[in-house]
Design a protein around this motif. Structure first.
Motif, mmCIF file in Angstrom:
data_model
loop_
_atom_site.group_PDB
_atom_site.id
_atom_site.type_symbol
_atom_site.label_atom_id
_atom_site.label_comp_id
_atom_site.label_asym_id
_atom_site.label_seq_id
_atom_site.Cartn_x
_atom_site.Cartn_y
_atom_site.Cartn_z
ATOM 1 N N UNK A 1 -12.337 -48.253 1.362
ATOM 2 C CA UNK A 1 -11.594 -48.697 0.191
ATOM 3 C C UNK A 1 -10.815 -47.473 -0.240
ATOM 4 N N UNK A 2 -11.555 -46.257 -0.429
ATOM 5 C CA UNK A 2 -10.961 -45.173 -1.065
ATOM 6 C C UNK A 2 -9.779 -44.616 -0.339
ATOM 7 N N UNK A 3 -9.677 -44.730 1.046
ATOM 8 C CA UNK A 3 -8.594 -44.496 1.652
ATOM 9 C C UNK A 3 -7.139 -45.393 1.265
ATOM 10 N N UNK A 4 -7.700 -46.671 1.451
ATOM 11 C CA UNK A 4 -6.544 -47.602 0.974
ATOM 12 C C UNK A 4 -6.030 -47.571 -0.502
ATOM 13 N N UNK A 5 -6.914 -47.413 -1.331
ATOM 14 C CA UNK A 5 -6.527 -46.925 -2.693
ATOM 15 C C UNK A 5 -5.681 -45.652 -2.874
ATOM 16 N N UNK A 6 -6.058 -44.551 -2.234
ATOM 17 C CA UNK A 6 -5.100 -43.312 -2.554
ATOM 18 C C UNK A 6 -3.640 -43.254 -1.791
ATOM 19 N N UNK A 7 -3.740 -44.045 -0.477
ATOM 20 C CA UNK A 7 -2.436 -44.511 -0.001
ATOM 21 C C UNK A 7 -1.572 -45.286 -0.788
ATOM 22 N N UNK B 1 6.984 -36.872 4.751
ATOM 23 C CA UNK B 1 6.576 -36.087 3.469
ATOM 24 C C UNK B 1 5.713 -36.643 2.528
ATOM 25 N N UNK B 2 5.992 -37.867 2.544
ATOM 26 C CA UNK B 2 5.197 -38.597 1.268
ATOM 27 C C UNK B 2 3.739 -38.818 1.600
ATOM 28 N N UNK B 3 3.518 -39.001 3.059
ATOM 29 C CA UNK B 3 2.083 -39.241 3.478
ATOM 30 C C UNK B 3 1.578 -37.642 3.496
ATOM 31 N N UNK B 4 2.154 -36.654 3.753
ATOM 32 C CA UNK B 4 1.672 -35.312 3.647
ATOM 33 C C UNK B 4 1.101 -34.829 2.242
ATOM 34 N N UNK B 5 2.010 -35.500 1.421
ATOM 35 C CA UNK B 5 1.599 -35.161 -0.275
ATOM 36 C C UNK B 5 0.367 -35.881 -0.620
ATOM 37 N N UNK B 6 0.175 -36.920 0.023
ATOM 38 C CA UNK B 6 -1.033 -37.767 -0.277
ATOM 39 C C UNK B 6 -2.401 -37.125 0.019
ATOM 40 N N UNK B 7 -2.118 -36.466 1.435
ATOM 41 C CA UNK B 7 -3.099 -35.494 2.377
ATOM 42 C C UNK B 7 -3.230 -34.449 1.345
ATOM 43 N N UNK B 8 -2.316 -33.948 0.682
ATOM 44 C CA UNK B 8 -2.255 -32.682 -0.185
ATOM 45 C C UNK B 8 -3.104 -33.026 -1.344
ATOM 46 N N UNK B 9 -2.975 -34.078 -1.913
ATOM 47 C CA UNK B 9 -3.696 -34.436 -3.176
ATOM 48 C C UNK B 9 -5.153 -34.715 -2.957
ATOM 49 N N UNK C 1 -7.615 -41.452 14.397
ATOM 50 C CA UNK C 1 -6.777 -41.963 15.072
ATOM 51 C C UNK C 1 -7.207 -42.789 16.254
ATOM 52 N N UNK C 2 -8.365 -42.307 16.850
ATOM 53 C CA UNK C 2 -8.837 -42.984 18.040
ATOM 54 C C UNK C 2 -9.660 -44.255 17.765
ATOM 55 N N UNK C 3 -10.316 -44.273 16.370
ATOM 56 C CA UNK C 3 -10.893 -45.464 16.078
ATOM 57 C C UNK C 3 -10.349 -46.013 14.587
ATOM 58 N N UNK C 4 -9.281 -46.598 14.727
ATOM 59 C CA UNK C 4 -8.406 -46.629 13.437
ATOM 60 C C UNK C 4 -9.097 -47.564 12.253
ATOM 61 N N UNK C 5 -9.310 -47.261 11.056
ATOM 62 C CA UNK C 5 -9.945 -48.095 10.273
ATOM 63 C C UNK C 5 -8.721 -49.096 9.681
ATOM 64 N N UNK C 6 -9.153 -50.393 9.060
ATOM 65 C CA UNK C 6 -8.169 -51.340 8.642
ATOM 66 C C UNK C 6 -7.890 -50.807 7.176
ATOM 67 N N UNK C 7 -6.770 -50.127 6.952
ATOM 68 C CA UNK C 7 -6.148 -49.538 5.839
ATOM 69 C C UNK C 7 -4.910 -50.071 5.643
ATOM 70 N N UNK C 8 -4.843 -51.270 4.845
ATOM 71 C CA UNK C 8 -3.718 -52.071 4.619
ATOM 72 C C UNK C 8 -2.698 -51.205 4.020
ATOM 73 N N UNK C 9 -2.773 -50.386 2.940
ATOM 74 C CA UNK C 9 -1.736 -49.594 2.411
ATOM 75 C C UNK C 9 -1.075 -48.641 3.578
#
Length: 354
Positions: free
Chosen positions: A186-192, A214-222, A232-240
């Motif tokens: 849920x944390x990952x889904x929210x920030x993305x 670039x937009x994804x990189x900016x999310x990683x940055x923040x 990547x090998x066991x991807x979570x279900x992140x709707x966003x």
């Protein structure tokens, strides 16, 4: 032996010191107390120990978390502070203040009972009111967890810690999130989701891919914890995150790649950004433990490095070491992104990506 200094956990010693400073007025209501990273520097302890310190101070009602500010001294302690000081035996047993409770764990109930008895009040006096419980939402829980992770790293996030920051019993969180894995998703889904892609992509495959990358990189940055958290090998279900995948697939497939190759290219670009992002949280932790930022650390390593390079075995590295190199992760990301897109260009119908 039970009363010796060696028997008292290190985190309890630091709690005692900060408690005394609060009681003496050295730290007044509203003043910031040292963060976990500052505690690691000042007392030379691990991040986990520093987290225990703040968790115990919050449990005693001495401090509270203010979003955007940090942990500050509480204006009115919720109960007498000295009566709740844990013994060395209590602090070291499983289910003590630092352990993460599961839904079935009885430690929270027993801890609440013992602290209530020690302070001369009933256990119910320290429990959240019915109105406070009713105000607890999944969104509040996730936001509190993101705040902790952004400030202190993902290792500092636990159900117990989040509950303490919200002033709730840990068990109350399980009515909204299944467990810590569910909370992390849920944390990952929210920030993305906070950085949605535009409804209309730019014309041309290359501008569209650049925008999303670039937009994804900016999310990683923040959110430095996000890169290591995404699998990547066991991807979570992140709707966003699926919106990013759909954007990439649609763009690449509509310009000549079959879906299999398009998805491979998407994973390549995702893992590239994620790989650089791994350095963000690692650097935060290294700076907290060493007290040096990356440039100061490199300066300290300079003499030893030059000694190794002096014999002339690595002439190119020697020249680079003497002229200097300014490591900029944003510039590194952009350089690599362009080279990856250059490699994709011959496979796509637009070639140059105009």
């Amino acid at each position: 032996m039970g009363g010796s200094q060696a028997a008292v956990p290190r985190y309890s010693q630091i709690v005692d010191e900060l408690r005394q400073r609060i009681e003496a007025g050295e730290l007044s209501p509203g003043d910031r107390v040292p963060s976990t990273r500052e505690i690691t520097k000042q007392w030379g302890v691990a991040m986990a120990t520093a987290t225990k310190v703040l968790t115990e101070l919050r449990r005693e009602g001495l401090v509270r978390v203010v979003p955007g500010v940090g942990t500050v001294v509480e204006s009115r302690p919720s109960r007498p502070v000295r009566a709740t000081r844990p013994t060395a035996a209590a602090a070291s047993r499983p289910g003590g203040p630092s352990s993460d409770a599961s839904p079935a764990a009885p430690s929270d109930a027993s801890a609440g009972t013992s602290s209530g008895a020690a302070s001369g009040t009933s256990a119910d006096a320290s429990l959240p009111t019915a109105s406070a419980q009713a105000s607890l939402t999944t969104g509040r829980i996730v936001a509190a967890a993101v705040t902790i992770a952004d400030a202190e790293g993902l290792a500092a996030v636990s159900m117990r810690r989040v509950a303490a920051d919200l002033g709730m019993a840990p068990m109350s969180l399980y009515r909204h999130v299944a467990d810590k894995d569910d909370l992390l998703t849920r944390m990952m889904d929210t920030v993305i989701a906070n950085d949605p892609l535009p409804a209309d992509p730019p014309a041309g495959w290359r501008p569209a891919i650049e925008l999303a990358a670039r937009q994804l990189w900016s999310v990683f940055r923040r959110h430095p914890w996000l890169g290591p958290a995404v699998s990547v090998t066991r991807p979570q279900t992140i709707t966003s995150a699926m919106a990013y995948s759909e954007w990439m697939l649609d763009t690449l497939h509509s310009h000549g790649l079959d879906l299999q190759s398009a998805f491979t290219a998407h994973l390549m670009l995702l893992n590239y950004a994620r790989g650089i992002a791994f350095n963000l949280e690692a650097e935060q932790e290294a700076e907290a433990h060493s007290g040096l930022d990356s440039e100061e650390w490199m300066d300290a390593q300079g003499p030893a490095l030059l000694t190794v390079l002096t014999p002339g075995r690595f002439p190119a590295l020697s020249r680079l070491a003497t002229t200097g190199y300014d490591l900029d992760l944003d510039a590194l990301f952009e350089f690599g992104l362009q080279r990856l897109l250059d490699g994709l260009a011959p496979l796509l119908s637009e070639g140059s990506g105009d």
